[in-house]
Design a protein around this motif. Structure first.
Motif, PDB file in Angstrom:
ATOM      1  N   ASN A  46       0.825  -1.210   0.000  1.00 52.72           N
ATOM      2  CA  ASN A  46       0.000   0.000   0.000  1.00 52.72           C
ATOM      3  C   ASN A  46       0.857   1.258   0.000  1.00 52.72           C
ATOM      4  OD1 ASN A  46      -2.454  -1.341  -0.030  1.00 52.72           O
ATOM      5  ND2 ASN A  46      -2.603  -1.445   2.202  1.00 52.72           N
ATOM      6  N   GLY A  47       2.019   1.167   0.646  1.00 51.73           N
ATOM      7  CA  GLY A  47       2.913   2.323   0.694  1.00 51.73           C
ATOM      8  C   GLY A  47       3.417   2.721  -0.687  1.00 51.73           C
ATOM      9  N   MET A  48       3.694   1.734  -1.532  1.00 51.65           N
ATOM     10  CA  MET A  48       4.163   2.033  -2.893  1.00 51.65           C
ATOM     11  C   MET A  48       3.091   2.769  -3.688  1.00 51.65           C
ATOM     12  SD  MET A  48       6.468  -1.254  -4.100  1.00 51.65           S
ATOM     13  CE  MET A  48       5.201  -2.500  -3.877  1.00 51.65           C
ATOM     14  N   THR A  49       1.859   2.273  -3.607  1.00 53.59           N
ATOM     15  CA  THR A  49       0.782   2.914  -4.370  1.00 53.59           C
ATOM     16  C   THR A  49       0.475   4.305  -3.827  1.00 53.59           C
ATOM     17  OG1 THR A  49      -0.870   1.794  -2.995  1.00 53.59           O
ATOM     18  CG2 THR A  49      -0.240   0.710  -5.035  1.00 53.59           C
ATOM     19  N   SER A  50       0.479   4.458  -2.502  1.00 54.84           N
ATOM     20  CA  SER A  50       0.189   5.771  -1.908  1.00 54.84           C
ATOM     21  C   SER A  50       1.254   6.791  -2.282  1.00 54.84           C
ATOM     22  CB  SER A  50       0.101   5.650  -0.381  1.00 54.84           C
ATOM     23  OG  SER A  50      -0.952   4.803  -0.001  1.00 54.84           O
ATOM     24  N   PHE A  51       2.512   6.370  -2.252  1.00 51.59           N
ATOM     25  CA  PHE A  51       3.626   7.257  -2.584  1.00 51.59           C
ATOM     26  C   PHE A  51       3.516   7.767  -4.018  1.00 51.59           C
ATOM     27  CE2 PHE A  51       8.066   6.987  -4.454  1.00 51.59           C
ATOM     28  CZ  PHE A  51       8.391   8.309  -4.181  1.00 51.59           C
ATOM     29  N   LEU A  52       3.319   6.853  -4.958  1.00 49.49           N
ATOM     30  CA  LEU A  52       3.280   7.255  -6.365  1.00 49.49           C
ATOM     31  C   LEU A  52       2.011   8.035  -6.697  1.00 49.49           C
ATOM     32  CD1 LEU A  52       4.787   4.091  -8.083  1.00 49.49           C
ATOM     33  CD2 LEU A  52       5.922   6.218  -7.442  1.00 49.49           C
ATOM     34  N   GLN A  53       0.915   7.684  -6.069  1.00 49.18           N
ATOM     35  CA  GLN A  53      -0.318   8.440  -6.296  1.00 49.18           C
ATOM     36  C   GLN A  53      -0.154   9.886  -5.837  1.00 49.18           C
ATOM     37  OE1 GLN A  53      -3.785   6.942  -4.253  1.00 49.18           O
ATOM     38  NE2 GLN A  53      -5.190   8.167  -5.468  1.00 49.18           N
ATOM     39  N   SER A  54       0.456  10.063  -4.675  1.00 51.79           N
ATOM     40  CA  SER A  54       0.678  11.404  -4.144  1.00 51.79           C
ATOM     41  C   SER A  54       1.601  12.216  -5.050  1.00 51.79           C
ATOM     42  CB  SER A  54       1.276  11.305  -2.739  1.00 51.79           C
ATOM     43  OG  SER A  54       1.631  12.574  -2.246  1.00 51.79           O
ATOM     44  N   GLU A  55       2.661  11.576  -5.549  1.00 47.62           N
ATOM     45  CA  GLU A  55       3.603  12.291  -6.411  1.00 47.62           C
ATOM     46  C   GLU A  55       2.973  12.640  -7.758  1.00 47.62           C
ATOM     47  OE1 GLU A  55       6.375  13.545  -5.576  1.00 47.62           O
ATOM     48  OE2 GLU A  55       6.522  12.631  -3.590  1.00 47.62           O
ATOM     49  N   ALA A  56       2.141  11.755  -8.273  1.00 47.60           N
ATOM     50  CA  ALA A  56       1.454  12.041  -9.537  1.00 47.60           C
ATOM     51  C   ALA A  56       0.520  13.238  -9.377  1.00 47.60           C
ATOM     52  CB  ALA A  56       0.678  10.811 -10.002  1.00 47.60           C
ATOM     53  N   GLU A  57      -0.157  13.301  -8.252  1.00 45.82           N
ATOM     54  CA  GLU A  57      -1.046  14.440  -7.990  1.00 45.82           C
ATOM     55  C   GLU A  57      -0.252  15.737  -7.891  1.00 45.82           C
ATOM     56  OE1 GLU A  57      -3.033  13.220  -4.458  1.00 45.82           O
ATOM     57  OE2 GLU A  57      -4.424  11.850  -5.501  1.00 45.82           O
ATOM     58  N   GLN A  58       0.944  15.664  -7.303  1.00 48.28           N
ATOM     59  CA  GLN A  58       1.785  16.851  -7.189  1.00 48.28           C
ATOM     60  C   GLN A  58       2.263  17.320  -8.564  1.00 48.28           C
ATOM     61  OE1 GLN A  58       2.263  18.586  -4.472  1.00 48.28           O
ATOM     62  NE2 GLN A  58       3.580  20.081  -5.493  1.00 48.28           N
ATOM     63  N   ILE A  59       2.583  16.373  -9.432  1.00 49.57           N
ATOM     64  CA  ILE A  59       2.994  16.721 -10.795  1.00 49.57           C
ATOM     65  C   ILE A  59       1.882  17.477 -11.508  1.00 49.57           C
ATOM     66  CG2 ILE A  59       3.441  15.708 -13.086  1.00 49.57           C
ATOM     67  CD1 ILE A  59       5.123  13.583 -11.659  1.00 49.57           C
ATOM     68  N   GLU A  60       0.655  17.034 -11.304  1.00 43.45           N
ATOM     69  CA  GLU A  60      -0.476  17.701 -11.950  1.00 43.45           C
ATOM     70  C   GLU A  60      -0.690  19.106 -11.401  1.00 43.45           C
ATOM     71  OE1 GLU A  60      -2.635  17.039 -14.709  1.00 43.45           O
ATOM     72  OE2 GLU A  60      -0.721  16.024 -14.872  1.00 43.45           O
ATOM     73  N   LYS A  61      -0.385  19.303 -10.144  1.00 40.80           N
ATOM     74  CA  LYS A  61      -0.515  20.648  -9.571  1.00 40.80           C
ATOM     75  C   LYS A  61       0.532  21.587 -10.160  1.00 40.80           C
ATOM     76  CE  LYS A  61      -2.407  19.227  -5.073  1.00 40.80           C
ATOM     77  NZ  LYS A  61      -2.135  19.145  -3.608  1.00 40.80           N
ATOM     78  N   GLU A  62       1.757  21.072 -10.329  1.00 40.28           N
ATOM     79  CA  GLU A  62       2.855  21.915 -10.811  1.00 40.28           C
ATOM     80  C   GLU A  62       2.793  22.139 -12.316  1.00 40.28           C
ATOM     81  OE1 GLU A  62       6.140  19.613  -9.499  1.00 40.28           O
ATOM     82  OE2 GLU A  62       6.008  20.281  -7.408  1.00 40.28           O
ATOM     83  N   LYS A  63       2.438  21.077 -13.059  1.00 42.89           N
ATOM     84  CA  LYS A  63       2.291  21.126 -14.521  1.00 42.89           C
ATOM     85  C   LYS A  63       3.534  21.659 -15.235  1.00 42.89           C
ATOM     86  CE  LYS A  63      -2.752  21.559 -14.492  1.00 42.89           C
ATOM     87  NZ  LYS A  63      -2.955  20.150 -14.824  1.00 42.89           N
ATOM     88  N   CYS A  64       4.710  21.282 -14.757  1.00 46.47           N
ATOM     89  CA  CYS A  64       5.930  21.737 -15.427  1.00 46.47           C
ATOM     90  C   CYS A  64       6.958  20.619 -15.605  1.00 46.47           C
ATOM     91  CB  CYS A  64       6.560  22.895 -14.657  1.00 46.47           C
ATOM     92  SG  CYS A  64       7.183  22.432 -13.025  1.00 46.47           S
ATOM     93  N   THR A  65       6.656  19.426 -15.124  1.00 46.42           N
ATOM     94  CA  THR A  65       7.615  18.322 -15.220  1.00 46.42           C
ATOM     95  C   THR A  65       7.722  17.841 -16.663  1.00 46.42           C
ATOM     96  OG1 THR A  65       7.126  17.615 -12.967  1.00 46.42           O
ATOM     97  CG2 THR A  65       8.162  15.999 -14.407  1.00 46.42           C
ATOM     98  N   GLU A  66       8.947  17.740 -17.169  1.00 47.61           N
ATOM     99  CA  GLU A  66       9.150  17.377 -18.569  1.00 47.61           C
ATOM    100  C   GLU A  66       9.473  15.901 -18.764  1.00 47.61           C
ATOM    101  OE1 GLU A  66      12.056  20.009 -20.195  1.00 47.61           O
ATOM    102  OE2 GLU A  66      10.583  21.582 -20.502  1.00 47.61           O
ATOM    103  N   CYS A  67       9.762  15.197 -17.676  1.00 46.72           N
ATOM    104  CA  CYS A  67      10.123  13.783 -17.796  1.00 46.72           C
ATOM    105  C   CYS A  67       9.922  13.121 -16.436  1.00 46.72           C
ATOM    106  CB  CYS A  67      11.581  13.645 -18.246  1.00 46.72           C
ATOM    107  SG  CYS A  67      12.203  11.946 -18.282  1.00 46.72           S
TER     108      CYS A  67
END
Length: 379
Positions: A201-222
């Motif tokens: 569960n920790g793996m899924t929670s970690f990546l889900q949280s980071e994906a949401e952060q990427i969407e907030k920032e909208k500047c990650t190129e890779c």
């Protein structure tokens, strides 16, 4: 060698003595350079006709002085191709310095300032057309090349699962890999986020949280995802032995879940056993009410005689305990697949993680993935 007045010919003049003494096969090196069109027919024949090895090598270096700075990288590759690795190491720093000088779009520090960023975005892509250069990139058109030049160059997520509860399963060497990977991508100006010893569960929670952060920032190129753990088939194990489908981890960064990453590079690297699982508990969570009864099944996917099948239970902060059959509490079926464990009159102490272990007549023992028994509130 980092000053602007760097003279590429120093690669030869400063290292003449070492190259002359260390090169035992100048004809082989000359042949490599001829095949790269660094030497023309006349130059190649002139060098070949010299009998004395040292004179032959000196003539080769003298000739390269008039062939342009690209011949430094060519000589480096020629040394590698002819088993002159020590000489290649001598030349390598000069090759790197030349490439730095030609890469006008690389800022002195990261992130670039506003002026540097404007220059970077205006510059055409750097193309290294010499196929023998150690920095050779196949010359695709711009439409086939990802542009990673902005301030938020990219993010690297490293999941490094090491401690699985016993020394036989722990992956201590993985720490060195994680350290090296982190340094590599930080040097390439990526943001590196590393998490150690995550549960399923920790793996899924970690990546889900980071994906949401990427969407907030909208500047990650890779995005680069690196997962190092135990695994089986298409699944990756958390340190609690609860497996997660690899595709479920990758899906967090899909274009549907992360629209800002659409048409941007996403790379996934997995360091885990990928052989097909031989024991599998398909249902990874078993909710049950207090006082109720639950059956856990494990499918045996290998066809050979079973010597013994048993179950282990592990509670948080405790060692695994083998479950012994008791008519009033536990019922075991272990003669054929699926093997099963039935728990009767469920109590709070039954909550925990369960695994099936099968021993075969050939002495081999295999453990299944884990399943979690969770208690539900009684109606």
């Amino acid at each position: 060698m980092s000053d602007k007045s760097f003279n590429w010919k120093k690669a030869f003049t400063k290292n003449t003595v070492n190259i002359v003494k260390g090169l035992a096969n100048p004809d082989a090196v000359a042949t490599e350079l001829y095949s790269m069109t660094i030497l023309n027919d006349e130059m190649f024949e002139t060098i070949k006709q010299i009998d004395e090895l040292e004179q032959k090598t000196r003539k080769l270096l003298h000739t390269l002085n008039y062939r342009g700075k690209h011949c430094v990288a060519a000589l480096h590759q020629a040394f590698l191709n002819t088993d002159n690795k020590r000489l290649a190491e001598i030349i390598a720093p000069y090759v790197i310095e030349i490439e730095k000088g030609e890469n006008k779009t690389e800022p002195k520090s990261w992130p670039p300032n506003i002026i540097e960023e404007e220059v970077m975005l205006a510059e055409p892509l750097i193309k290294i057309t010499d196929p023998k250069s150690p920095w050779f990139i196949h010359e695709y058109g711009k439409e086939y090349v990802y542009k990673i030049q902005g301030k938020c160059r990219g993010k690297v997520f490293i999941i490094n699962n090491v401690n699985f509860g016993n020394t036989k399963e722990n992956r201590e060497a993985s720490n060195k890999d994680a350290t090296n990977l982190s340094k590599l991508f930080k040097d390439l100006h990526f943001d590196v986020i590393q998490k150690d010893d995550l549960t399923g569960n920790g793996m899924t929670s970690f990546l889900q949280s980071e994906a949401e952060q990427i969407e907030k920032e909208k500047c990650t190129e890779c995005v680069i995802l690196i997962v190092m753990s135990h695994g089986g088939g298409t699944r990756i194990s958390g340190v609690d032995h609860v497996p997660v489908e690899l595709k479920a981890l990758i899906a967090f960064f899909s274009s549907d879940n992360c629209p800002s990453l659409h048409e941007k590079p996403r790379l996934v690297f997995v360091q885990a056993c990928r052989t097909a699982e031989q024991l599998s508990i398909d249902k990874t969570v078993h909710p049950v009410k207090l006082g109720g009864e639950v059956e856990i099944e494990c499918v045996v996917k290998i066809e050979k005689p079973i010597l013994e099948a048993f179950w282990e239970k592990k509670r948080e902060k405790s060692d695994p305990q083998r479950i012994r059959e008791k008519a009033e509490k536990y019922s075991l079926r272990s003669t054929k697949s699926p093997v099963s464990l039935t728990i009767k009159k469920v109590e709070e102490s039954d909550e925990g993680t369960y695994r099936c272990i099968v021993s075969y007549v050939d002495g081999k023992r295999i453990a299944s993935n884990a399943t979690v028994l969770k208690l539900k509130v009684k109606d």
